[in-house]
Write an enzyme that holds these catalytic residues in place. Sequence first.
Site, PDB file in Angstrom:
ATOM      1  N   SER A 141      -5.296  -0.117  19.469  1.00 41.70           N
ATOM      2  CA  SER A 141      -5.536   0.768  18.334  1.00 41.70           C
ATOM      3  C   SER A 141      -6.394   1.945  18.767  1.00 41.70           C
ATOM      4  O   SER A 141      -7.251   1.807  19.641  1.00 41.70           O
ATOM      5  CB  SER A 141      -6.277   0.016  17.217  1.00 41.70           C
ATOM      6  OG  SER A 141      -5.499  -1.056  16.756  1.00 41.70           O
ATOM      7  N   ARG A 182       0.219 -10.441  11.748  1.00 43.23           N
ATOM      8  CA  ARG A 182      -1.195 -10.123  11.538  1.00 43.23           C
ATOM      9  C   ARG A 182      -1.773 -11.101  10.529  1.00 43.23           C
ATOM     10  O   ARG A 182      -1.435 -11.079   9.346  1.00 43.23           O
ATOM     11  CB  ARG A 182      -1.341  -8.698  11.025  1.00 43.23           C
ATOM     12  CG  ARG A 182      -2.783  -8.271  10.824  1.00 43.23           C
ATOM     13  CD  ARG A 182      -2.830  -6.785  10.443  1.00 43.23           C
ATOM     14  NE  ARG A 182      -4.166  -6.297  10.384  1.00 43.23           N
ATOM     15  CZ  ARG A 182      -4.809  -6.022   9.234  1.00 43.23           C
ATOM     16  NH1 ARG A 182      -4.202  -6.177   8.080  1.00 43.23           N
ATOM     17  NH2 ARG A 182      -6.039  -5.579   9.262  1.00 43.23           N
ATOM     18  N   LYS A 222      -6.001  -2.165   4.591  1.00 44.31           N
ATOM     19  CA  LYS A 222      -7.096  -2.373   5.540  1.00 44.31           C
ATOM     20  C   LYS A 222      -8.316  -1.599   5.069  1.00 44.31           C
ATOM     21  O   LYS A 222      -8.605  -0.499   5.535  1.00 44.31           O
ATOM     22  CB  LYS A 222      -6.668  -1.928   6.943  1.00 44.31           C
ATOM     23  CG  LYS A 222      -7.635  -2.395   8.011  1.00 44.31           C
ATOM     24  CD  LYS A 222      -7.086  -2.142   9.397  1.00 44.31           C
ATOM     25  CE  LYS A 222      -8.063  -2.675  10.423  1.00 44.31           C
ATOM     26  NZ  LYS A 222      -7.642  -2.374  11.784  1.00 44.31           N
TER      27      LYS A 222
END
Length: 182
Positions: free
Chosen positions: A89, A27, A118
């Site tokens: 997601s 990521r 996040k």
Amino acid sequence: MKLHAIVSDFETAMRAVEGGATVIQLRLKGARTEDIVEVGRPFRGLPAIFVVNDDVDAALALAADGVHLGQSDSGAERALERGLLLGTSAASVEEAKAGESLGASYIGAGPVWATPSKPDADPAIGLEGLAEIAKAVSIPVVAIGGIDARNAAECLAAGAAGIAVVRAAADAKEISEALAAW
């Protein structure tokens, strides 16, 4: 249980695999495809499923096993046509069902709890939301968001097939020890 480690560097990925991670997700939010490919090259040698976050082109260039796409990411059809595993997601049952209908192999559900890794994440869905998502789809659900050794078992009890770790893996002095304790 599958342990899905979300990492941004190879050293962390190696330690996560040593600790039992079966899936490694690279990521690098906002990075150019070329940069993701450059950073991701060594990941192919790890004995784990290799998934690239958000970038189908990078996943294809790296011969990754799969790609994980968020709700606003494009390229799911192309990823599936090219044989990539697809993860999507979901923060709701509706989003999880949409991912399953799209052809996803798994759903990343959450955030289960608030997470500092996040800050722009959806509101926490809690264990109840996780359980609802897990019951609503027939594909594996991976719990994500605020998960650590203290609460991982609760996610599994709520129906998750696996857990994703970002902060817990990256923050551990000895990732292999931290993950093995789960």
